[in-house]
Design a protein around this motif. Structure first.
Motif, short mmCIF file in Angstrom:
data_model
loop_
_atom_site.label_atom_id
_atom_site.label_comp_id
_atom_site.label_asym_id
_atom_site.label_seq_id
_atom_site.Cartn_x
_atom_site.Cartn_y
_atom_site.Cartn_z
N PRO A 156 5.78 -4.68 -2.61
CA PRO A 156 5.86 -4.62 -4.31
C PRO A 156 5.01 -3.87 -5.18
O PRO A 156 5.40 -3.53 -6.14
N GLN A 157 3.69 -3.58 -4.53
CA GLN A 157 2.79 -2.98 -5.28
C GLN A 157 2.65 -1.48 -4.63
O GLN A 157 1.59 -0.76 -4.94
N GLY A 158 3.76 -1.09 -3.98
CA GLY A 158 3.83 0.31 -3.50
C GLY A 158 3.26 0.23 -2.20
O GLY A 158 3.11 -0.73 -1.34
N ASP A 159 2.95 1.68 -1.42
CA ASP A 159 2.75 1.82 -0.05
C ASP A 159 1.32 1.13 0.32
O ASP A 159 0.37 1.74 -0.37
N PRO A 160 1.26 0.12 1.17
CA PRO A 160 -0.17 -0.35 1.61
C PRO A 160 -1.05 0.56 2.15
O PRO A 160 -2.49 0.38 2.09
N VAL A 161 -0.73 1.56 2.81
CA VAL A 161 -1.51 2.59 3.61
C VAL A 161 -2.00 3.32 2.52
O VAL A 161 -3.51 3.52 2.59
N LEU A 162 -1.44 3.97 1.76
CA LEU A 162 -1.88 4.77 0.68
C LEU A 162 -3.09 3.98 -0.15
O LEU A 162 -3.85 4.54 -0.49
#
Length: 285
Positions: free
Chosen positions: A72-78
């Motif tokens: 939900p908050q976007g890409d976790p790796v980035l």
């Protein structure tokens, strides 16, 4: 050479032995199951939990594969490692996306140049994630490759168990077609790209034969010599399906795969579900 996989799951487990056979060292992240990662031959790291070790691995990596889905908050790796990736000295960077970015085409064909029109939260999240990875690659000259995967099947992920148990259903939605890909073909596509990087490349990863889902269940039953499960209308089945299962029926499209053949020289081991299911059944003994 060293490969780091963020989100070492089903596809990465198929790729890892191929890399190891070519002399690669593979490290893969997992949330809670290091034994599963180790079973493929990769060295597991917990994430969250072992961020310092991950950063050290990333700093010396030759290649990175992103197999973690956006949240939900976007890409976790980035969100956690963008600065580290910007400083990395990579010869290859791969991002596993989905053909869901194309949305519903009412059974029509799409290729890598088609407009991205993903329907629903998951499709839109993937479109945003692809754009974020492309922006990072552009700003820091990273050799990004995007792979849009169709529906994945393979060992442990075939229809045979449900057919044998009598719980399989042939859900029929008029005009519905899916594209699919055997996990071993995902692995060979990724390996071909790793061995001959083409930064900026975007590839659909699917077989040659988009087909209605009920046809796959019927063929699996016939291979097993069991009665073909009865058909169920989608509108009748939908209330009993999980939100994830229903979401697969929201899109109907046929996906072209010419680019993996032309640019990567890939010859699919399982160009259709019939050959793929036959191999799965043979492997089961």
């Amino acid at each position: 050479m060293e490969m780091l996989v963020f989100g070492h799951g089903y596809s990465a487990a198929a790729l890892t032995p191929l890399l190891i056979s070519q002399g690669w060292r593979v490290t893969g992240t997992t949330r809670s199951d290091p034994a599963r990662v180790a079973a493929s031959g990769a060295e597991p790291l917990l994430w969250p939990g072992q961020e310092d070790a991950l950063r050290a691995t990333l700093a010396r990596a030759d290649a990175v594969l992103i197999s973690a889905a956006p949240g939900p908050q976007g890409d976790p790796v980035l969100a956690e490692f963008a600065d580290d990736l910007a400083r990395a000295r990579l010869r290859w960077l791969g991002y596993l996306s989905t053909t869901g970015v194309y949305g519903d085409r009412q059974g029509g064909w799409v290729d890598e140049d088609s407009v991205l029109d993903g329907s629903g939260p998951r499709g839109q999240a993937r479109i945003r994630a692809e754009a974020a990875w492309q922006a990072l690659a552009r700003d820091h000259d990273l050799p990004l490759h995007i792979f849009r995967l169709a529906g994945i099947y393979g060992p442990g992920r075939g229809p045979f168990e449900k057919v044998r148990a009598g719980t399989a259903r042939r859900i029929v939605k008029p005009g519905q077609v899916f594209s699919r890909i055997h996990v071993e073909d995902i692995a060979q596509v990724l390996l071909a790209s790793i061995n001959a990087p083409q930064p900026g490349g975007i590839y659909n990863v699917c077989d040659d034969d988009p087909a209605p889902p009920q046809d796959v269940i019927e063929h699996a039953a016939r291979l097993l010599g069991l009665p073909v499960p009865p058909t169920v209308d989608f509108d009748e089945a939908a209330p009993l399906m999980s939100p994830m299962a229903r979401s697969f029926y929201a899109d109907s499209k046929r996906v072209r795969n010419d680019r993996i053949k032309r640019d990567l020289g890939v010859r699919l081991r399982y160009p259709d579900y019939r050959s793929g299911l036959a191999a799965l059944l043979e492997a089961e003994g």
